[in-house]
Scaffold this motif. Structure first.
Motif, PDB file in Angstrom:
ATOM      1  N   GLY A  79       4.515   0.317   0.828  1.00  8.30           N
ATOM      2  CA  GLY A  79       5.353   0.535  -0.607  1.00  8.30           C
ATOM      3  C   GLY A  79       6.355   1.696  -0.426  1.00  8.30           C
ATOM      4  N   PHE A  80       7.072   1.873  -1.253  1.00 10.18           N
ATOM      5  CA  PHE A  80       7.760   2.990  -1.716  1.00 10.18           C
ATOM      6  C   PHE A  80       9.120   3.076  -0.773  1.00 10.18           C
ATOM      7  CE2 PHE A  80       7.566   7.861   0.140  1.00 10.18           C
ATOM      8  CZ  PHE A  80       8.338   8.291  -1.174  1.00 10.18           C
ATOM      9  N   GLN A  81       9.447   2.247   0.159  1.00 12.85           N
ATOM     10  CA  GLN A  81      10.544   2.325   1.118  1.00 12.85           C
ATOM     11  C   GLN A  81      11.338   1.071   0.973  1.00 12.85           C
ATOM     12  OE1 GLN A  81       8.912   1.468   5.352  1.00 12.85           O
ATOM     13  NE2 GLN A  81       7.193   2.870   4.422  1.00 12.85           N
ATOM     14  N   GLU A 110      -1.108  12.355   1.901  1.00  7.71           N
ATOM     15  CA  GLU A 110      -0.275  12.316   3.035  1.00  7.71           C
ATOM     16  C   GLU A 110       1.348  12.390   3.065  1.00  7.71           C
ATOM     17  OE1 GLU A 110      -0.838  12.391   5.925  1.00  7.71           O
ATOM     18  OE2 GLU A 110       0.702  11.689   7.129  1.00  7.71           O
ATOM     19  N   THR A 111       1.708  12.041   1.306  1.00  6.92           N
ATOM     20  CA  THR A 111       3.221  12.208   1.359  1.00  6.92           C
ATOM     21  C   THR A 111       3.198  13.865   1.184  1.00  6.92           C
ATOM     22  OG1 THR A 111       3.215   9.967   0.392  1.00  6.92           O
ATOM     23  CG2 THR A 111       5.060  11.441  -0.197  1.00  6.92           C
ATOM     24  N   ASP A 112       2.555  14.472   0.493  1.00  5.63           N
ATOM     25  CA  ASP A 112       2.626  15.829   0.215  1.00  5.63           C
ATOM     26  C   ASP A 112       2.370  16.686   1.417  1.00  5.63           C
ATOM     27  OD1 ASP A 112       2.849  15.637  -2.450  1.00  5.63           O
ATOM     28  OD2 ASP A 112       0.805  15.773  -2.920  1.00  5.63           O
ATOM     29  N   VAL A 148       0.794  -1.312   0.079  1.00  7.49           N
ATOM     30  CA  VAL A 148      -0.019   0.154   0.000  1.00  7.49           C
ATOM     31  C   VAL A 148       1.035   1.527  -0.039  1.00  7.49           C
ATOM     32  CG1 VAL A 148      -2.285  -0.852   0.910  1.00  7.49           C
ATOM     33  CG2 VAL A 148      -0.392  -0.246   2.488  1.00  7.49           C
ATOM     34  N   SER A 149       0.363   2.440  -0.580  1.00 11.13           N
ATOM     35  CA  SER A 149       0.892   3.659  -0.396  1.00 11.13           C
ATOM     36  C   SER A 149       0.095   4.424   0.681  1.00 11.13           C
ATOM     37  CB  SER A 149       0.337   4.524  -1.692  1.00 11.13           C
ATOM     38  OG  SER A 149       0.922   4.135  -2.938  1.00 11.13           O
ATOM     39  N   ALA A 150       0.873   5.695   0.891  1.00  9.65           N
ATOM     40  CA  ALA A 150       0.408   6.391   1.972  1.00  9.65           C
ATOM     41  C   ALA A 150      -1.086   6.785   1.497  1.00  9.65           C
ATOM     42  CB  ALA A 150       1.067   7.680   2.230  1.00  9.65           C
ATOM     43  N   MET A 151      -2.109   7.218   2.601  1.00  6.88           N
ATOM     44  CA  MET A 151      -3.248   7.733   2.319  1.00  6.88           C
ATOM     45  C   MET A 151      -3.230   8.957   1.313  1.00  6.88           C
ATOM     46  SD  MET A 151      -4.737   7.141   6.040  1.00  6.88           S
ATOM     47  CE  MET A 151      -6.591   7.501   5.866  1.00  6.88           C
ATOM     48  N   GLY A 181       4.386   7.489   6.412  1.00  3.53           N
ATOM     49  CA  GLY A 181       3.038   7.790   5.859  1.00  3.53           C
ATOM     50  C   GLY A 181       2.538   6.170   5.215  1.00  3.53           C
ATOM     51  N   GLU A 182       3.476   5.504   4.654  1.00  5.53           N
ATOM     52  CA  GLU A 182       2.975   3.983   4.439  1.00  5.53           C
ATOM     53  C   GLU A 182       2.956   3.133   5.558  1.00  5.53           C
ATOM     54  OE1 GLU A 182       4.734   5.893   2.182  1.00  5.53           O
ATOM     55  OE2 GLU A 182       3.643   5.494   0.229  1.00  5.53           O
ATOM     56  N   GLN A 183       3.448   3.612   6.750  1.00  2.00           N
ATOM     57  CA  GLN A 183       3.473   2.578   7.707  1.00  2.00           C
ATOM     58  C   GLN A 183       1.948   2.881   8.528  1.00  2.00           C
ATOM     59  OE1 GLN A 183       6.856   3.185  10.214  1.00  2.00           O
ATOM     60  NE2 GLN A 183       5.973   1.986  11.940  1.00  2.00           N
ATOM     61  N   GLY A 240      11.174   7.301  -4.431  1.00  2.00           N
ATOM     62  CA  GLY A 240      10.899   8.293  -5.542  1.00  2.00           C
ATOM     63  C   GLY A 240       9.345   8.273  -5.610  1.00  2.00           C
ATOM     64  N   ARG A 241       8.664   9.262  -6.018  1.00  2.00           N
ATOM     65  CA  ARG A 241       7.523   9.547  -5.896  1.00  2.00           C
ATOM     66  C   ARG A 241       6.717   8.297  -6.941  1.00  2.00           C
ATOM     67  NH1 ARG A 241       5.112  14.056  -3.415  1.00  2.00           N
ATOM     68  NH2 ARG A 241       3.490  12.550  -3.359  1.00  2.00           N
ATOM     69  N   GLY A 242       5.616   7.907  -6.378  1.00  2.00           N
ATOM     70  CA  GLY A 242       4.982   6.793  -7.090  1.00  2.00           C
ATOM     71  C   GLY A 242       5.730   5.524  -6.961  1.00  2.00           C
ATOM     72  N   GLY A 243       6.610   5.397  -6.081  1.00  2.00           N
ATOM     73  CA  GLY A 243       7.303   4.090  -5.711  1.00  2.00           C
ATOM     74  C   GLY A 243       6.764   2.956  -5.298  1.00  2.00           C
ATOM     75  N   SER A 244       5.630   3.087  -4.851  1.00  2.00           N
ATOM     76  CA  SER A 244       4.854   1.923  -4.276  1.00  2.00           C
ATOM     77  C   SER A 244       4.630   0.857  -5.421  1.00  2.00           C
ATOM     78  CB  SER A 244       3.683   2.273  -3.714  1.00  2.00           C
ATOM     79  OG  SER A 244       3.858   3.042  -2.633  1.00  2.00           O
ATOM     80  N   ASP A 245       4.231   1.522  -6.558  1.00  2.00           N
ATOM     81  CA  ASP A 245       4.203   0.406  -7.824  1.00  2.00           C
ATOM     82  C   ASP A 245       5.569  -0.465  -7.983  1.00  2.00           C
ATOM     83  OD1 ASP A 245       1.935   1.726  -8.273  1.00  2.00           O
ATOM     84  OD2 ASP A 245       2.866   2.867 -10.132  1.00  2.00           O
TER      85      ASP A 245
HETATM   86  N1  ASP Z   1       3.334   7.666  -1.103  1.00  2.00           N
HETATM   87  C1  ASP Z   1       4.354   7.675  -2.382  1.00  2.00           C
HETATM   88  C2  ASP Z   1       3.826   9.018  -3.167  1.00  2.00           C
HETATM   89  O1  ASP Z   1       2.911   9.458  -2.921  1.00  2.00           O
HETATM   90  C3  ASP Z   1       4.523   6.619  -2.830  1.00  2.00           C
HETATM   91  C4  ASP Z   1       3.506   6.072  -3.707  1.00  2.00           C
HETATM   92  O2  ASP Z   1       2.248   6.550  -3.509  1.00  2.00           O
HETATM   93  O3  ASP Z   1       3.507   5.302  -4.744  1.00  2.00           O
HETATM   94  O4  ASP Z   1       4.450   9.405  -3.957  1.00  2.00           O
END
Ligand code: ASP
Ligand code: MG
Length: 409
Positions: A135-137, A46-48, A40-43, A73-75, A149-154
């Motif tokens: 994700g992302f970490q 949240e990252t912003d 999962v990503s952060a809600m 955020g992801e935690q 990096g942004r979007g890293g949970s993928d």
């Molecule tokens: N939370 C991170 C972001 O907003 C990673 C992700 O969502 O994939 O970029």
């Protein structure tokens, strides 16, 4: 028993209700007899929000600490999802990136995954638990928390699927698949049942923001079938896979576009070895990325040189080009930041002549002037005035029959 990795993005886990909704989806997948890992990503937002906090306390936050902060955020989401799952009698356990040894290099804020030790995850799956992973970490060799990096949970999801030999990596998001083009520009855009890794990479790098580009590269390299689906409604989504002989290939799979472009031209540069290098080195030394490059055939021992950059870099690039131009004794520098790039993408192009001429005729019929042209094996891009973006996309969408079911698989 199939091993499925599911990934839910920020919007899909954006509220407690949505997290509960995700829990039901996960449980269903498990009850169907699969072993399930969920990333999962952060809600959403949240990252912003966390980045905002960082810039409120420091004008130049240390990258290492940014990663410590962002990883929280992801935690939050993994804990909430694991609680929601247990609450509906689906045994689940959550782990941060470092707990499952997602080992990365030490490039904070843009780390790359190097290896994953899946033993702990496999043990849990063996005992019938769903494993929820942040994700992302990841963690570097010194135990520092890193982010991808942004979007890293993928990318986390794909990497887990690759490392544990998952049967499918499902990316749940707020759209129900990959479309022939952006439905906000062409309402007749259609969801694709399948697309190849290569096409998806072109679509993604050309500005379709469904998946992080690195995750698609990773999936292609390790041959992990990826599926993009909606977390809000049921449906088959879009399968991203390698090209196979049985798959009847549409000529063109999609139309990508990028509004974030600007064009720079220098005319009357001496036609000598090293000139292109000098022009572009000055640009890249300023950390400005160059996209398309066109040089004319020389006339009277001089030539014209045009290239595109991100719109945000336009002013800076123009100033640099002006100083290189005067050093080179060039005639003139011109710039235009009211342009867009529109591209046709399709592996079918490889075996078909005439796509480029069809594309150019269709644009000509609408009186759309083409300013630049670039091609690769599976893509043709044109630069046009930004006021023609919608018209160009719709014209090509209809010219290549992308809205028609016949064109589908
Ligand atoms: N939370 C991170 C972001 O907003 C990673 C992700 O969502 O994939 O970029
Ligand atoms: Mg995302």
């Amino acid at each position: 028993m199939a091993l499925i990795v599911q990934k839910y993005g920020g919007t899909s886990v954006g509220s407690p209700e949505r997290i509960q909704n995700v829990a039901w989806r996960v449980k269903r997948c498990r009850d169907e007899g699969n072993r399930v890992i969920v990333v999962v990503s952060a809600m959403s937002g949240e990252t912003d929000r966390l980045l905002g906090l960082a810039s409120a306390v420091a004008s130049n936050a240390v990258p290492r600490e940014v990663d410590v902060l962002l990883s929280t955020g992801e935690q939050v989401t993994i804990a909430l999802l694991a609680m929601a799952l247990n609450d509906i009698d689906c045994p689940a356990v959550s782990y941060t990136g470092s707990q499952v040894h997602i080992r990365t290099d030490s490039a904070h804020n843009k780390a790359r995954i190097q290896e994953i030790d899946g033993d702990r995850v496999l043990g849990d799956l063996e005992e019938g638990r769903v494993v929820v992973v942040a994700g992302f970490q990841g963690v570097d060799e010194f135990g520092n928390i890193t982010t991808l990096g942004r979007g890293g949970s993928d990318t986390t999801a794909v990497a887990l699927a690759a490392a544990l030999k998952g049967d499918e990596c499902q990316i749940y998001t707020d759209v129900d698949g990959v479309y022939t083009t952006d439905p906000r520009v062409e309402p007749k855009a259609r969801r694709l049942d399948r697309i190849t890794f290569e096409e998806m990479l072109e679509m993604a790098s050309l500005g379709s923001k469904v998946l992080q580009i690195r995750s698609v590269e990773f999936a292609g390299k390790f041959n992990v079938p990826l599926r993009v689906l909606s977390s809000f409604e049921d449906g088959p989504g879009t399968l991203i896979t390698y090209e196979d002989a049985q798959m009847e290939q549409a000529l063109i799979s999609g139309i990508a576009f990028n509004r974030n472009e600007a064009k720079l031209t220098v005319t009357g540069v001496p036609d000598q070895p090293g000139v292109a290098a000098r022009i572009l080195t000055a640009i890249s030394d300023a950390n400005i990325e160059v996209d398309m490059i066109v040089q004319n055939v020389a006339q009277d021992a001089t030539t014209d040189f045009t290239f595109t950059v991100n719109r945000g870099d336009f002013k800076k690039a123009l100033a640099i080009l002006e100083s290189t131009a005067s050093a080179l004794g060039a005639r003139q520098v011109k710039g235009d930041d009211k342009i867009v790039k529109v591209s046709l993408v399709g592996v079918g192009m490889r075996s078909h002549a005439g796509i480029a001429s069809d594309m150019f005729s269709a644009l000509a019929a609408e009186n759309i002037n083409i300013q630049m042209i670039g091609t690769s094996e599976i893509k043709i891009s044109v630069v046009v005035d930004e006021k023609y973006l919608e018209l160009a996309v719709r014209t090509l969408h209809s010219k290549f029959g992308l809205a028609d079911e016949v064109n589908a698989e």
